[in-house]
Each structure stands twice: as structure tokens, then as C-alpha cells.
Motif scaffolding. Structure first.
Motif, short mmCIF file in Angstrom:
data_model
loop_
_atom_site.label_atom_id
_atom_site.label_comp_id
_atom_site.label_asym_id
_atom_site.label_seq_id
_atom_site.Cartn_x
_atom_site.Cartn_y
_atom_site.Cartn_z
N SER A 1 0.59 -1.42 0.46
CA SER A 1 -0.62 -0.34 -0.48
C SER A 1 0.77 1.41 -0.29
CB SER A 1 -1.39 -0.02 1.44
OG SER A 1 -1.51 0.81 1.22
N ASP A 2 1.62 1.64 0.66
CA ASP A 2 2.56 2.44 1.48
C ASP A 2 3.46 2.81 -0.16
OD1 ASP A 2 2.25 3.15 3.34
OD2 ASP A 2 3.59 1.75 4.32
N GLN A 3 4.27 1.34 -1.14
CA GLN A 3 4.97 1.60 -2.10
C GLN A 3 3.87 2.40 -3.70
OE1 GLN A 3 6.22 -2.57 -2.61
NE2 GLN A 3 8.04 -2.35 -1.52
N TYR A 4 2.21 2.03 -3.08
CA TYR A 4 1.81 2.41 -4.72
C TYR A 4 1.12 4.29 -3.87
CZ TYR A 4 -3.26 3.66 -5.71
OH TYR A 4 -4.54 4.23 -6.79
N LYS A 5 1.47 4.00 -2.97
CA LYS A 5 0.73 5.78 -2.56
C LYS A 5 2.05 6.40 -2.82
CE LYS A 5 -2.02 4.04 1.35
NZ LYS A 5 -2.51 4.98 3.02
N LEU A 6 2.92 5.86 -3.02
CA LEU A 6 4.35 6.91 -3.19
C LEU A 6 3.97 6.69 -4.45
CD1 LEU A 6 6.86 8.37 -2.57
CD2 LEU A 6 7.79 6.05 -2.30
N TYR A 7 4.24 5.44 -5.51
CA TYR A 7 4.31 5.97 -6.65
C TYR A 7 3.58 6.64 -7.38
CZ TYR A 7 5.07 4.72 -12.14
OH TYR A 7 4.70 4.25 -13.31
N LYS A 8 1.46 6.70 -6.78
CA LYS A 8 1.51 7.34 -7.64
C LYS A 8 0.89 9.09 -7.31
CE LYS A 8 -4.30 8.17 -6.82
NZ LYS A 8 -3.97 9.66 -6.89
N LEU A 9 1.66 9.11 -5.78
CA LEU A 9 2.70 11.03 -6.01
C LEU A 9 3.13 11.38 -7.37
CD1 LEU A 9 2.32 13.35 -4.17
CD2 LEU A 9 3.91 12.33 -2.73
N ILE A 10 4.28 10.33 -7.17
CA ILE A 10 5.65 10.33 -7.96
C ILE A 10 4.93 10.67 -9.19
CG2 ILE A 10 7.67 9.19 -8.98
CD1 ILE A 10 8.05 8.67 -5.96
N TRP A 11 4.34 9.49 -9.42
CA TRP A 11 3.45 9.59 -11.19
C TRP A 11 2.36 11.19 -11.25
CZ3 TRP A 11 -1.24 9.46 -13.79
CH2 TRP A 11 -0.83 8.69 -14.49
N GLU A 12 2.11 11.11 -11.04
CA GLU A 12 1.13 11.90 -11.64
C GLU A 12 1.10 13.89 -11.25
OE1 GLU A 12 -2.72 11.58 -7.50
OE2 GLU A 12 -3.49 10.24 -9.18
N ARG A 13 2.57 13.82 -10.58
CA ARG A 13 3.10 14.99 -9.94
C ARG A 13 3.84 15.32 -11.40
NH1 ARG A 13 3.85 18.02 -4.84
NH2 ARG A 13 4.95 19.19 -5.97
N PHE A 14 4.20 14.12 -11.73
CA PHE A 14 5.23 14.62 -13.16
C PHE A 14 4.41 14.79 -14.43
CE2 PHE A 14 7.37 11.91 -16.33
CZ PHE A 14 8.05 13.41 -16.72
N ILE A 15 3.28 13.66 -14.28
CA ILE A 15 2.31 14.10 -15.34
C ILE A 15 1.98 15.56 -15.51
CG2 ILE A 15 0.43 13.26 -16.43
CD1 ILE A 15 2.62 10.91 -16.81
N ALA A 16 1.33 15.97 -14.27
CA ALA A 16 0.34 16.69 -14.36
C ALA A 16 2.48 18.35 -14.64
CB ALA A 16 0.51 17.58 -12.99
N SER A 17 3.00 17.97 -13.80
CA SER A 17 4.37 18.85 -14.26
C SER A 17 4.34 19.17 -15.76
CB SER A 17 5.40 18.80 -13.87
OG SER A 17 5.98 18.02 -13.95
N GLN A 18 3.93 18.03 -16.66
CA GLN A 18 4.14 18.43 -18.03
C GLN A 18 3.13 18.83 -18.97
OE1 GLN A 18 7.08 18.26 -19.53
NE2 GLN A 18 8.08 18.37 -16.87
N MET A 19 1.83 19.19 -17.86
CA MET A 19 0.48 19.14 -18.78
C MET A 19 0.34 20.98 -18.90
SD MET A 19 -1.62 16.50 -16.85
CE MET A 19 -3.25 16.39 -17.78
N SER A 20 -0.79 21.15 -19.98
CA SER A 20 -1.12 22.64 -19.49
C SER A 20 -1.31 23.13 -18.25
CB SER A 20 -2.25 22.99 -21.21
OG SER A 20 -1.54 22.36 -21.98
N ASN A 21 -1.25 24.57 -17.87
CA ASN A 21 -2.19 25.71 -17.26
C ASN A 21 -3.21 25.24 -17.55
OD1 ASN A 21 0.58 26.21 -16.24
ND2 ASN A 21 1.00 28.06 -17.76
N CYS A 22 -3.99 25.28 -15.74
CA CYS A 22 -5.15 25.71 -15.58
C CYS A 22 -5.59 27.10 -15.87
CB CYS A 22 -5.57 25.33 -13.86
SG CYS A 22 -7.25 25.74 -13.66
#
Length: 402
Positions: free
Chosen positions: A73-94
Motif C-alpha cells: 500500500s505504501d509503495q503504491y501511494k508513493l508511486y501514485k504521488l510521483i507519477w501524478e506530480r510528474f505527468i501534471a508538471s508537463q500538462m497545460s496550465n489551469c
């Protein structure tokens, strides 16, 4: 591995990683979520930039795919945080429109300010405000002049100036980053050390200084003011980087530091010679059963304990116990909150070691509908309620009617 090198604080990513992120974003959300100009983030001057920023090795590997692979569960939560922040950092602004609304009703004027979302951009995937539980968002619905509204409720609130909030682990790490204290690899050991040495203690999510921590901080500030300075570590890091780059002599660097430190240390030893520093005791409402004097909380080598305020005449001491309201499913006695040798919280019977019951699950006020025993919560708010009474087996999923 699922992620790149995790001990860097660089913000740089490779062109290949950015292209892979764009491919995923385009397939998942469409071209409008790809920024017109590639997003590049400036790395701090004192950062370790030999490696890329922490990011998923393969952006197309989503958190759901990782979760299905059987990670913890902890590994999943950490990966989810890293993955979401990385993908979001490359997307268009709100894109948001600031909105101010004047409301007139029964001779009274009200004003509402907030914003409406014009284009959700990266917030379709990740919104940092969601990391802070309880944070209120001032999102206003579509509204135009002349619209009528209905009052759901009317509250009168009075606000007073509040002192700055105590640090949480997250805000303390943010302060480390802003002031250049340490590196990502030192953040967790630093926080763990000040907790294990009883300089601070957890109060919910906040870190609260103990009496020992306040006394220690006062002594350090009085006698080692050059070291107890938020700029000390950052300046030392800068000097060591200059030594590494051949711009500064390591011998001269050590001499500059030690000459000042040796002087401060000598002055401190002379000022404190023969003095004994007393850490204030915490008062309690409990009374010593041997002599009738109040019991106080002291800090010893192994943490806090309760002792008689009449020491040394009365040497009565005992462990600090915290009741949970839960009932032991084995013997029916009280369930207490305890700590392991590493400081991790767990729950066990007050009759230990005679009764062997212990669990990491949190006791609740709810009783088992089958046997009447205390139900324990396993996992977070979307976890399960479970009965630990032998041969009962009752459990209920919190996300389905909990």
C-alpha cells in the motif's frame, strides 16, 4: 525500477522523458492538454544535478497498473504521488477567472470572492490543494447579474489573529528546501532524529517541541548562535561545493569553521561549568498512591515516564499509559496505545504479557454486531472495520456503507 534515482533534488528531466509524458497525455486527455511551450523548471544552484528529477521510469505505467502488480500500500501511494506530480508538471496550465460577487438582500449587502475554472488543465489529474486535508476552495458556480439565490444557512464568525501554525513533517521539509538546509537524502533522518531524541513529539500531524527540546534550543541559541542559524547549513553546503570544484582550499575551509567553533565551545564550557540544566516537569492530575503527592511527567533515557513530584524522598515511577476506549477481544480488559522500540504506535492489552493481544489496527467506538466486541479499523478511511475476537470473523468495508 518504477522510478528514477530517488536521492536527487534536481528538477531537470530528459527530452526522452518529456516526449514519453506528452505521448501519454495526448492519448489520455487530448492535444489541448499539451502546453504550447515545453515546461522546464529551474534547478536550485546548490542542488545535486548529476541525476534527473525523481520521476516514473516509464510514464505509461499508471498507478493502477502498479497497484495491480501486487506492491504494498505504501509503495503504491508513493508511486501514485510521483507519477501524478510528474505527468501534471508537463500538462497545460489551469486557466481561472477571478470572480467578485455583490449580493443585496433585505437591505443587507454581502460580498463573495473566488474564482471559476475556465480550463482545468493539469488539475484534471492533480491538484496540490488536495494534499492538505480540510483546505477550503473558493470555487464559485457560474453566475450572472440579476440571478436570485437561496440562503442555505447564515453564520456569524469572528476571527482573531492566530500565531503561525506548528510545523508538520511536510511543511518542515518545505522549509528545508526554501532555506537550503540539507538535501533530500537527509530530510527523513533529520526529522527521525529530533523525534527519537525527544526534542519534538507528534501532536496529530504537527510537530510539537518538548520541554527538553525548548531547553536544548535555548542553550544552543545562547552559546552557538552561528550554528543555530538557518543559513549555516546552506553556507556550509556552498563552501563544500566550492571545495569540490577546486575554487576553495579544504584546509582553509576547515580552519575558518573550526577557529570560530572552538572559540564558541570554550566560552560555552566556561559559562556552563558546574551548572546543571533542569528540564521542566509536566504536571498531571494524577496522585502518587504511595505518598499522596502529585505525579509529574519526566523525560528519561528511554522517553517519557511518570514519577512522583516528591522525589528523592519518594521514588515511585510508572509507565505512561494511554487508554483508547477499546476492549481486548481476548480477555475483556482495556486496550492501550503503546509504542514499539522504534517509536511506532500499536495497540495492546493492558494485561500484557499475560494476555498476548496486540494489533496495528486502530480501535473504534463501534461494537461488533455479531459478538459485541470492539471493532478495529484496518487501513485508512477507505479500509475495513474488523473484529479480532477469535472465531468471530466479522468485517465490513468502509467504502461500502461504512
Amino acid at each position: 525500477g518504477l522510478i528514477t534515482y530517488m536521492r536527487t533534488d534536481s528538477l531537470r528531466i530528459s527530452d526522452e522523458a518529456r516526449a514519453a509524458a506528452y505521448d501519454f497525455i495526448r492519448k489520455k486527455y487530448g492535444d489541448k492538454y499539451i502546453p504550447d511551450t515545453p515546461k522546464k523548471y529551474k534547478t536550485k544552484g546548490n542542488a545535486q544535478d548529476a541525476h534527473e528529477a525523481i520521476r516514473p521510469t516509464h510514464p505509461e505505467v499508471t498507478p493502477d497498473m502498479v497497484k495491480a502488480s501486487g506492491v504494498t500500500s505504501d509503495q503504491y501511494k508513493l508511486y501514485k504521488l510521483i507519477w501524478e506530480r510528474f505527468i501534471a508538471s508537463q500538462m497545460s496550465n489551469c486557466l481561472m477567472d477571478t470572480v467578485s460577487v455583490d449580493i443585496s438582500a433585505n437591505g443587507c449587502n454581502f460580498k463573495a470572492t473566488g474564482y471559476s475554472v475556465k480550463f482545468d488543465g493539469f488539475t484534471i489529474l492533480y491538484e496540490e490543494a488536495k494534499d492538505d486535508e480540510g483546505e477550503k476552495k473558493n470555487v464559485l458556480p457560474p453566475i450572472k447579474s440579476g440571478d436570485s439565490i437561496k440562503v442555505r444557512n447564515l453564520e456569524g464568525n469572528q476571527h482573531f489573529t492566530q500565531p503561525p501554525a506548528r510545523y508538520t513533517e511536510a511543511t518542515l521539509v518545505k522549509a528545508f528546501e526554501e532555506t537550503g538546509i540539507g538535501r533530500p537524502s537527509t530530510y527523513v533522518p533529520t526529522i527521525t532524529t529530533i523525534i527519537n531524541r525527544n526534542y519534538v513529539e507528534r501532536d496529530g500531524k504537527q510537530l510539537k517541541p518538548t520541554s527538553l527540546g525548548e531547553v536544548t534550543n535555548q542553550l544552543m541559541s545562547e552559546h552557538f548562535d552561528k550554528i543555530v542559524d538557518v543559513k549555516f547549513t546552506a553556507n556550509m553546503e556552498k563552501s563544500l561545493d566550492e571545495v569540490e570544484n577546486g575554487k576553495k582550499s579544504w584546509v582553509k575551509t576547515l580552519q575558518d569553521f573550526y577557529s570560530d567553533f572552538d572559540e564558541e565551545l570554550t566560552e560555552a564550557e566556561e559559562a556552563m561549568d558546574g551548572k546543571r540544566i533542569k528540564v521542566p516537569d509536566e504536571e498531571t492530575d494524577q496522585v502518587c498512591e504511595l505518598c499522596g503527592k502529585p505525579m509529574v511527567i519526566k523525560i528519561g533515557r528511554y522517553g517519557k515516564f511518570m514519577a512522583c513530584s516528591g522525589f528523592p524522598e519518594c521514588k515511585n515511577t510508572k509507565k505512561i499509559v494511554q487508554e483508547t476506549g477499546g476492549i481486548c477481544p481476548y480477555c475483556g480488559k482495556k486496550v492501550l496505545l503503546k509504542k514499539s522500540k522504534k517509536g511506532k504506535k500499536y495497540y495492546g492489552c493492558e494485561d500484557n504479557p499475560e494476555c498476548k493481544f496486540m494489533t496495528w489496527d486502530v480501535p473504534t467506538e463501534e461494537k461488533c454486531p455479531k459478538c459485541g466486541s470492539t471493532l478495529f479499523q484496518k487501513g485508512g478511511k477507505n479500509g475495513i472495520l474488523i473484529c479480532h475476537k477469535p472465531d468471530c470473523g466479522y468485517e465490513r468495508n468502509l467504502s461500502n456503507g461504512g
